[in-house]
Structures are given as structure tokens and as C-alpha cells.
Design a protein around this motif. Structure first.
Motif, mmCIF file in Angstrom:
data_model
loop_
_atom_site.group_PDB
_atom_site.id
_atom_site.type_symbol
_atom_site.label_atom_id
_atom_site.label_comp_id
_atom_site.label_asym_id
_atom_site.label_seq_id
_atom_site.Cartn_x
_atom_site.Cartn_y
_atom_site.Cartn_z
ATOM 1 N N ALA A 92 58.466 94.827 51.157
ATOM 2 C CA ALA A 92 58.252 94.834 49.611
ATOM 3 C C ALA A 92 58.724 93.897 48.954
ATOM 4 O O ALA A 92 58.604 93.478 48.522
ATOM 5 N N ALA A 93 59.974 92.715 49.594
ATOM 6 C CA ALA A 93 60.276 91.578 49.240
ATOM 7 C C ALA A 93 59.090 90.471 49.055
ATOM 8 O O ALA A 93 59.434 89.761 48.410
ATOM 9 N N ALA A 94 58.490 90.501 50.186
ATOM 10 C CA ALA A 94 57.487 89.487 50.735
ATOM 11 C C ALA A 94 56.230 89.513 49.761
ATOM 12 O O ALA A 94 55.518 88.785 49.276
ATOM 13 N N LEU A 95 55.694 90.975 49.071
ATOM 14 C CA LEU A 95 54.734 90.264 48.463
ATOM 15 C C LEU A 95 55.382 89.943 46.710
ATOM 16 O O LEU A 95 54.508 89.597 45.737
ATOM 17 N N ARG A 96 56.432 89.309 46.583
ATOM 18 C CA ARG A 96 57.118 88.418 45.523
ATOM 19 C C ARG A 96 57.684 86.919 46.056
ATOM 20 O O ARG A 96 57.789 86.545 45.266
ATOM 21 N N VAL A 97 56.907 87.057 46.945
ATOM 22 C CA VAL A 97 57.045 85.335 47.937
ATOM 23 C C VAL A 97 56.085 84.723 47.984
ATOM 24 O O VAL A 97 55.224 85.620 48.564
ATOM 25 N N GLY A 98 56.309 84.225 47.848
ATOM 26 C CA GLY A 98 54.298 82.464 48.413
ATOM 27 C C GLY A 98 54.989 81.744 48.865
ATOM 28 O O GLY A 98 54.913 82.290 49.708
ATOM 29 N N ASP A 99 54.985 80.627 48.776
ATOM 30 C CA ASP A 99 54.636 79.704 49.149
ATOM 31 C C ASP A 99 55.626 78.474 48.737
ATOM 32 O O ASP A 99 54.736 77.335 47.646
ATOM 33 N N PRO A 100 57.024 78.087 48.522
ATOM 34 C CA PRO A 100 57.155 77.341 46.903
ATOM 35 C C PRO A 100 56.881 75.711 47.882
ATOM 36 O O PRO A 100 56.445 75.365 46.435
ATOM 37 N N LEU A 101 56.861 75.434 48.836
ATOM 38 C CA LEU A 101 57.231 73.715 48.962
ATOM 39 C C LEU A 101 55.635 73.364 48.366
ATOM 40 O O LEU A 101 55.505 73.081 47.448
ATOM 41 N N ALA A 102 54.687 74.245 49.177
ATOM 42 C CA ALA A 102 53.280 74.252 48.795
ATOM 43 C C ALA A 102 52.967 74.168 47.281
ATOM 44 O O ALA A 102 52.271 73.435 46.620
ATOM 45 N N GLU A 103 53.599 75.009 47.125
ATOM 46 C CA GLU A 103 53.512 75.457 45.629
ATOM 47 C C GLU A 103 53.740 74.265 44.556
ATOM 48 O O GLU A 103 53.582 73.642 43.363
ATOM 49 N N ALA A 104 55.206 73.661 44.717
ATOM 50 C CA ALA A 104 55.641 72.724 44.183
ATOM 51 C C ALA A 104 54.505 71.495 44.245
ATOM 52 O O ALA A 104 54.602 70.905 43.636
ATOM 53 N N ALA A 105 54.254 71.115 45.555
ATOM 54 C CA ALA A 105 53.244 69.635 46.325
ATOM 55 C C ALA A 105 51.883 70.239 45.168
ATOM 56 O O ALA A 105 51.387 69.247 44.171
ATOM 57 N N ALA A 106 51.645 71.233 45.114
ATOM 58 C CA ALA A 106 49.902 71.386 44.316
ATOM 59 C C ALA A 106 50.246 71.302 43.043
ATOM 60 O O ALA A 106 49.383 70.940 41.995
ATOM 61 N N ALA A 107 51.657 71.980 42.381
ATOM 62 C CA ALA A 107 51.466 71.699 40.998
ATOM 63 C C ALA A 107 51.780 69.929 40.402
ATOM 64 O O ALA A 107 51.416 69.763 39.419
ATOM 65 N N ALA A 108 52.636 69.180 41.492
ATOM 66 C CA ALA A 108 52.663 68.035 41.350
ATOM 67 C C ALA A 108 51.139 67.035 40.784
ATOM 68 O O ALA A 108 50.722 66.224 40.891
ATOM 69 N N LEU A 109 50.368 67.634 42.302
ATOM 70 C CA LEU A 109 49.167 67.019 42.593
ATOM 71 C C LEU A 109 48.444 67.397 41.073
ATOM 72 O O LEU A 109 47.714 66.393 40.396
ATOM 73 N N THR A 110 48.547 68.369 40.317
ATOM 74 C CA THR A 110 47.687 69.016 39.368
ATOM 75 C C THR A 110 48.739 68.094 37.854
ATOM 76 O O THR A 110 47.539 67.336 37.016
ATOM 77 N N ALA A 111 49.409 68.016 37.803
ATOM 78 C CA ALA A 111 50.160 67.367 36.797
ATOM 79 C C ALA A 111 49.919 65.591 37.232
ATOM 80 O O ALA A 111 49.929 64.896 36.018
ATOM 81 N N PRO B 299 47.273 63.936 39.246
ATOM 82 C CA PRO B 299 45.694 63.307 40.567
ATOM 83 C C PRO B 299 45.850 62.219 41.352
ATOM 84 O O PRO B 299 45.183 62.243 42.624
ATOM 85 N N SER B 300 46.379 60.716 40.771
ATOM 86 C CA SER B 300 46.465 60.085 41.117
ATOM 87 C C SER B 300 47.413 60.254 42.320
ATOM 88 O O SER B 300 47.320 59.052 43.430
ATOM 89 N N LEU B 301 48.446 61.441 43.040
ATOM 90 C CA LEU B 301 49.651 61.373 44.468
ATOM 91 C C LEU B 301 48.474 62.120 45.299
ATOM 92 O O LEU B 301 48.958 62.499 46.195
ATOM 93 N N ARG B 302 47.169 62.869 44.897
ATOM 94 C CA ARG B 302 46.121 63.201 46.194
ATOM 95 C C ARG B 302 46.486 61.716 47.296
ATOM 96 O O ARG B 302 46.455 61.807 48.290
ATOM 97 N N ALA B 303 46.515 60.422 47.084
ATOM 98 C CA ALA B 303 46.334 59.491 47.984
ATOM 99 C C ALA B 303 48.085 59.120 48.503
ATOM 100 O O ALA B 303 47.492 59.457 50.382
ATOM 101 N N GLN B 304 48.675 59.301 48.196
ATOM 102 C CA GLN B 304 49.729 59.416 49.078
ATOM 103 C C GLN B 304 49.925 61.212 50.095
ATOM 104 O O GLN B 304 50.039 61.333 50.969
ATOM 105 N N VAL B 305 49.225 62.241 49.742
ATOM 106 C CA VAL B 305 48.695 63.179 50.034
ATOM 107 C C VAL B 305 48.348 63.257 51.685
ATOM 108 O O VAL B 305 48.225 63.038 52.402
ATOM 109 N N PRO C 257 57.670 58.245 48.213
ATOM 110 C CA PRO C 257 56.650 59.639 48.597
ATOM 111 C C PRO C 257 57.286 60.734 46.618
ATOM 112 O O PRO C 257 58.411 60.377 46.590
ATOM 113 N N HIS C 258 56.469 61.487 46.359
ATOM 114 C CA HIS C 258 57.050 62.277 44.702
ATOM 115 C C HIS C 258 57.521 63.342 45.630
ATOM 116 O O HIS C 258 57.344 63.835 47.355
ATOM 117 N N PRO C 259 58.838 63.095 45.638
ATOM 118 C CA PRO C 259 59.977 64.781 46.047
ATOM 119 C C PRO C 259 59.135 65.792 47.311
ATOM 120 O O PRO C 259 59.065 65.983 47.585
#
Length: 390
Positions: free
Chosen positions: A33-52, A54-60, A74-76
Motif C-alpha cells: 500500500a505504501a509503495a503506491l505512493r513512492v516513485g524514484d526520487p533520485l531519478a525524478e530529481a535528475a529528470a527535473a534538472a534536465l527539464t529545467a 537541457p544542457s545538463l544532458r552532456a553531463q548525463v 556535476p549538478h547535484p
């Protein structure tokens, strides 16, 4: 789990599906039940940084191929994701990365159209919530064939010996899949801020993991391509590592995969997830029809099978793999002549594999040829994966 025969159609049926109304639906345990409310915080933060930015793609790109140490300032968020991916690789024995996928190659490369396609892909359409998400995007319905090939290409890159070492193609592609999932999750979360359940949550990730382990192994067995118990345990160890790279669990804590090391544990997890899985929906049936059509097209394109015959074949194989009740709920068609012939073909295939296994040098050659075929296909689609730059 002994994969000597087909999986149980009753166990394969999601809670609430047609024919299962008499079976009480279990209450979800607190962790699920708890897992229904949990995603992948590390990847979500990295994806949000890339959206904000896009030049960070080179770092990835550089970080995935050359390692975190290759980056200057590198971006944190990107550094945190790369650090976790590298920690996952450092935590496993290199022998697992080199040889852990060997059981996958006991099955001829073209035959994975069946276990990954008619088995795992079609099973992934059964849960109604992910099916609704896939239909709402429109892309999977319109481009099913391409997405199926992309998924097969990703799995192939991961399974090739050494493919999940840091910087290797399977490792890079898996990180891109993880970022793609995070980007979709971020977008849906912004669109539905009031939702109680996070999209593409840990339960969905665990279901996907089961599709590529439990479902695929059982699907292969239904067409006579059984794995031994030891081969299955080896694959589960390999997929535990791949699950961590995909973001299942929380770093070194495997989360819902805790204690899952073989088919018995995987079946237990499947039953736990059934408590929060509804019956196949109209979206599920629509995706199933389109998916089976794409698999038939692949058989026609890759093997020269007439399209009408390929359609009958994939529906018949999928019915065996999904079980009668789930196949009915997904709208998989019956072809009585093909259904009557299937048991004979399966028996012949099973006997053939047993004969090959009795001659170890010959069996090693068979596996080696399958690896070579997989390498050839990986080179032929080197830049074709649609998961990159997610």
C-alpha cells in the motif's frame, strides 16, 4: 519453482478478472500500500534538472559512459543518480555481470519474440491503471511495433555478457529507461497534483520486474523452452541487480523485491501485488490486440511467416502463456486447429532441448551461437533505441 510445465492459469489471473469472482480479493499489506505512493526520487530529481536545463544532458551522457569521476562540477541531482548507479554495480560480483544472463541465451534469439512478446509484453497490459496510462499517451497504440523493438533491443543490450557493467551499453540504456520513467512520472504528477497514487509507482516497477522474470520464465516453459532450477536462480540474481539499476527499491534496500531470489519468491510477490491490481480493462484489451498484431508483424518481417499464420500463431501461443481465464479477459482469440497442434510442437521442442543438454559441448555451442546472434542484432540497432535521451 519447477518450470517443467505451464504456469497455473488461476495464479496468473489478476484479482477481479473474469472467472475469478468467487476468489476473495486479499487486502494489500502495508508495504505494498505504501509503495503506491513512492516513485524514484533520485531519478525524478535528475529528470527535473534536465527539464529545467537541457544542457545538463552532456553531463548525463558523459557520466553514464565514463563515470561520475569524469565530470567536473556535476549538478547535484545528476551526481546523486550516477553515484547510486555506480554503487549498484560495485555491489555485485563481476562474474554475475559476465555470466549471470547465460540462461537467457539457452533460448534461441528469435524465440524471445514469444516469451518477451506474447508472454511478458501482453501480461504487462493486464493491470488497468498502467494500460489507461499507455492508451492516454497514444504513442504506444500508434507505435507499438517500434516500441516493442525498442524494448527487445534494451533487454538484449542488458543480457549480453558484461552489458550491465558501468558504462556498457545495457547499463547506459537502463539508466535512460529510468530517466524516461521519471520524466513521465514528473509530468503526470504536475498534471494531477491531487492524486493519492503516484504514477509509475514502485508497485508498477515491481510488476514490470516480474514480467521480465517470473512471467518470461513461465512463458518460455509453456512452449517447451524450460530452464533448470539453477538457471532460474541465476537469472533472478542477475535481475535483482537490473531491478536496482531501474530504480526498484531504495538504493541497497530492494524494497518489494526483498527476499525474492527464485520463482517461489516471485510468485509470492505477484500474489501480494494482486491485492492492488484490478481486472483487465477495455484499454487492456485494446493494447493486447495491437500488441499481438505487432508481434505477428515481427514474425512476418523477421521470419517470413505469412501474416495470417503469424496472427494465429501468436494468439495461440499467448493463450498458452497467459492461461485460459486471463487470455479470455484480455480478448486473446482462439484458433482451435492451432491449439490442437500446439501440445505436440511443445513436446517436440522440450525433447529437443533435453537431448542437447545431455551433450554439454554441443549445448555450449548452442548457447554461444545464441550469444553471437544477439550481438549481431545489438550492432544492427546500435543507435535505434527510442529510450535514449528520456
Amino acid at each position: 519453482m519447477n518450470a517443467a510445465g505451464p504456469g497455473s492459469p488461476v495464479r496468473n489471473l489478476p484479482a477481479g478478472a473474469a472467472g475469478a469472482s468467487a476468489i476473495p480479493r486479499p487486502a494489500p499489506d502495508p508495504e505494498v500500500a505504501a509503495a503506491l505512493r513512492v516513485g524514484d526520487p533520485l531519478a525524478e530529481a535528475a529528470a527535473a534538472a534536465l527539464t529545467a536545463d537541457p544542457s545538463l544532458r552532456a553531463q548525463v551522457d558523459l557520466g553514464l559512459r565514463a563515470g561520475l569521476r569524469a565530470l567536473r562540477d556535476p549538478h547535484p541531482a545528476i551526481a546523486a543518480l550516477l553515484g547510486e548507479l555506480e554503487a549498484a554495480c560495485a555491489a555485485v560480483d563481476d562474474g554475475l555481470l559476465e555470466r549471470g544472463s547465460r540462461p537467457y541465451f539457452t533460448i534461441p534469439f528469435p524465440a524471445h519474440i514469444y516469451d518477451l512478446g506474447a508472454g511478458a509484453l501482453i501480461r504487462s497490459y493486464a493491470p488497468p491503471e498502467p494500460a489507461a496510462l499507455l492508451v492516454s499517451t497514444g504513442e504506444l497504440v500508434e507505435r507499438t511495433y517500434r516500441r516493442m523493438l525498442d524494448t527487445a533491443h534494451w533487454i538484449n543490450l542488458c543480457m549480453l555478457p558484461g552489458g550491465l557493467r558501468r558504462g556498457a551499453p545495457g547499463y547506459v540504456a537502463t539508466a535512460e529507461v529510468r530517466l524516461l520513467h521519471a520524466r513521465i512520472r514528473n509530468g503526470l504528477a504536475r498534471a494531477r497534483p491531487e492524486a493519492d497514487v503516484l504514477p509509475l509507482h514502485q508497485v508498477d516497477l515491481a510488476r514490470t520486474w516480474l514480467d521480465f522474470t517470473l512471467v518470461t520464465i513461465e512463458a518460455a516453459a509453456t512452449i517447451g523452452m524450460d530452464l533448470t532450477d539453477e538457471e532460474q536462480r541465476t537469472l533472478y540474481r542477475f535481475w535483482r541487480h537490473l531491478g536496482r539499476l531501474l530504480g526498484v527499491g531504495d538504493g541497497a534496500d530492494p524494497g518489494l523485491l526483498r527476499g525474492v531470489s527464485d520463482g517461489v519468491g516471485a510468485a509470492r510477490l505477484e500474489r501480494r501485488l494482486a491485492a492492488v491490481t484490478g481486472a483487465p480493462s477495455e484499454d487492456s484489451r485494446r493494447l493486447t490486440e495491437v500488441g499481438l498484431g505487432a508481434i505477428a508483424q515481427a514474425l512476418h518481417d523477421l521470419g517470413g511467416v505469412p501474416l495470417w499464420a503469424a496472427g494465429q500463431l501468436v494468439h495461440t501461443v499467448s493463450r498458452r502463456m497467459q492461461g485460459e481465464e486471463l487470455a479470455d479477459a484480455l480478448g486473446v482469440r482462439r484458433h482451435r486447429t492451432a491449439l490442437a497442434v500446439a501440445p505436440v510442437a511443445v513436446a517436440v521442442m522440450r525433447a529437443h532441448r533435453r537431448a542437447l543438454r545431455r551433450v554439454p559441448p554441443l549445448w555450449s555451442v548452442v548457447v554461444g551461437v545464441n550469444v553471437v546472434a544477439a550481438r549481431w542484432h545489438a550492432r544492427s540497432r546500435r543507435d535505434a533505441t527510442g529510450y535514449q535521451h528520456g
